[in-house]
Design a protein around this motif. Structure first.
Motif, PDB file in Angstrom:
ATOM      1  N   LEU A 102      58.340  34.523  44.661  1.00  0.00           N
ATOM      2  CA  LEU A 102      57.696  33.650  43.686  1.00  0.00           C
ATOM      3  C   LEU A 102      56.616  32.813  44.358  1.00  0.00           C
ATOM      4  N   GLU A 124      53.567  34.580  45.255  1.00  0.00           N
ATOM      5  CA  GLU A 124      52.970  35.314  44.136  1.00  0.00           C
ATOM      6  C   GLU A 124      52.952  36.814  44.381  1.00  0.00           C
ATOM      7  N   VAL A 165      55.452  38.771  43.116  1.00  0.00           N
ATOM      8  CA  VAL A 165      56.558  39.241  42.291  1.00  0.00           C
ATOM      9  C   VAL A 165      56.345  40.682  41.826  1.00  0.00           C
ATOM     10  N   ARG A 199      60.495  37.107  36.936  1.00  0.00           N
ATOM     11  CA  ARG A 199      60.253  35.823  37.600  1.00  0.00           C
ATOM     12  C   ARG A 199      61.401  34.863  37.346  1.00  0.00           C
ATOM     13  N   TYR A 212      63.987  33.146  40.116  1.00  0.00           N
ATOM     14  CA  TYR A 212      64.255  31.726  40.237  1.00  0.00           C
ATOM     15  C   TYR A 212      65.741  31.446  40.042  1.00  0.00           C
ATOM     16  N   TYR A 237      62.120  28.954  32.978  1.00  0.00           N
ATOM     17  CA  TYR A 237      62.852  30.022  33.657  1.00  0.00           C
ATOM     18  C   TYR A 237      64.328  30.002  33.287  1.00  0.00           C
TER      19      TYR A 237
END
Length: 415
Positions: A129, A132, A134, A234, A238, A274
């Motif tokens: 994450l 960036e 992902v 994503r 998380y 999230y």
DNA sequence: TGATTTCCACAGTGGTACCT
DNA sequence: AGGTACCACTGTGGAAATCA
């Protein structure tokens, strides 16, 4: 695009030199296999853990029970029951699909099916994450899923079938996008050589993601999640953070949004989004102070600004029914949707990581010190309070389903 | 030194279509 | 296979109002 994302580039260059080629990779893999074999027994036991019931809001639900994952294919399949249930789950999958992939050390009769979950280290998930990465990282994970035989590589053609084919069991994008992703993650997540995609080890990827150590215990991420929209992926990456922190329902320690932000670099605003998407459960926490006299209320209000309010004890949880107390809200506690996994190779990966960072001389492992504020009982709280009375100390009090009450030992700043 | 929601605005990107 | 353009969507943060 964050500037940090760009920083990955130079690492890639270093990687090649830092490690002495395929030999070490191969050796590593051997160790991995060995470690896995040892871990497999305990893994098999703790496997079936509930995921929260998937709601039907248009997203594909993932299975409630998670069958065995990460096992070397040559273990456990003697169990008729297991094999049967796995087959049942995956009717269409014929052995033909996998015929090419099978053949390492032991004579494997056939490799049954793709695993339903994948072991993921939250530190890595957060790293993806943060950097960036992902989109490409998800492919890396799916490639691991596809590597049933655990031999470290995938035939490119097979990858295309699996990931882009109409009937592909892991379909998640088009041919074109797959090419893009492969180019994007080349050298970082894998290396390509004559038609094969060689997967990079967790350690190397973690290194490239600038993760100094894997601190959190791994969790089981449903493969089905990886095939959904990038936003969902994503959210789940998380969520692994919370899943990893929830060991037993006993140890639900509150953690503030700010702290979560420090640790994950995800802003509170995004955290909520999230959490909703990945179905992380939250529980509000309240501290119960002294009886609600004007003085008490004022003292607290002075200290905390607007955060205090009067808590009226309708149920008599604290004492006489209906009595009012000074109260204020504490950070939430969370329960993630993923089953915890055994640590397995974590220690070894961390050793490798230490080595890599030593070689790279990039050891900027700045540690965030988070002083502890929440304790399971009054004794532990008091003990810590003696050392540091600058902040409030809380210990677990009563709670009902909706929230948890905490007893407070107020900081000495409060006169 | 708590949490939540909603609304709004904006930038960046994921994924694809259409080229060569 | 790869370059490029395009667009809908996603991710994000701020503010304000509100809750317990």
């Amino acid at each position: 695009m964050l500037p940090s994302a760009r920083k990955v580039e130079p690492f890639v260059g270093k990687l090649g030199h830092a490690i002495s080629g395929e030999l070490q990779a191969a050796q590593e893999r051997l160790l991995q296999l060995r470690a896995q074999r040892q871990a497999s027994r305990s893994e098999a036991e703790g496997q079936l853990v509930s995921l929260f019931a998937a709601e039907t809001n248009g997203e594909r639900p993932f299975p409630i029970t998670t069958p065995i994952t990460q096992l070397p294919p040559h273990l456990g399949w003697e169990s008729a029951a297991v094999s049967r249930s796995l087959r049942r789950d995956n009717v269409q999958q014929s052995e033909v699909t996998y015929a090419t992939a099978v053949s390492i050390e032991t004579a494997v009769s056939h490799s049954p099916t793709l695993p339903k979950t994948i072991k993921l280290y939250p530190d890595v998930a957060i790293g993806l994450l943060r950097q960036e990465l992902v989109a490409a990282g998800r492919l890396w994970l799916l490639l691991q899923v596809a590597d049933v035989a655990n031999c470290g590589w995938i035939e490119e053609s097979r990858a295309r079938e699996l990931f882009t084919g109409k009937r592909g069991d892991l379909r998640f994008c088009g041919v074109r996008q797959l090419r893009n992703l492969l180019a994007q993650g080349d050298e970082l997540f894998w290396a390509r050589q004559n038609g094969r995609i060689w997967l990079r080890s967790t350690a190397k990827v973690a290194f490239a993601l600038e993760i100094p150590q894997l601190k959190l215990r791994p969790v089981a991420l449903p493969v089905a999640v990886l095939r959904q929209k990038i936003g969902t992926v994503r959210a789940h990456l998380y969520a692994t953070f919370h899943s990893s922190r929830t060991q037993h329902d006993q140890a639900k320690k509150p953690i503030s949004r700010e702290t979560v932000k420090k640790l994950t670099e995800v802003n509170p605003r995004t955290q909520r989004r999230y959490e909703r998407k990945a179905k992380v459960k939250r529980q509000a926490q309240f501290a119960i102070g002294p009886a609600a006299t004007t003085d008490n209320l004022q003292a607290r209000a002075w200290e905390q600004g607007q955060a205090t309010f009067q808590f009226k004890d309708f149920n008599g949880q604290q004492g006489p029914q209906g009595k009012s107390y000074v109260a204020w809200q504490l950070p939430n506690s969370y329960v993630g949707p993923h089953a915890p996994q055994p640590k397995g190779r974590q220690k070894r990966i961390n050793q490798t990581l230490t080595d890599l960072f030593m070689q790279g001389m990039t050891g900027n492992g700045q540690r965030l010190s988070v002083t502890r504020r929440f304790f399971d009982n009054g004794r532990l709280a008091a003990k810590s309070y003696l050392r540091n009375s600058e902040q409030d100390h809380y210990w677990r009090g009563r709670g009902n389903g909706r929230y948890q009450l905490w007893q407070v030992m107020e900081s000495s700043n409060l006169s």
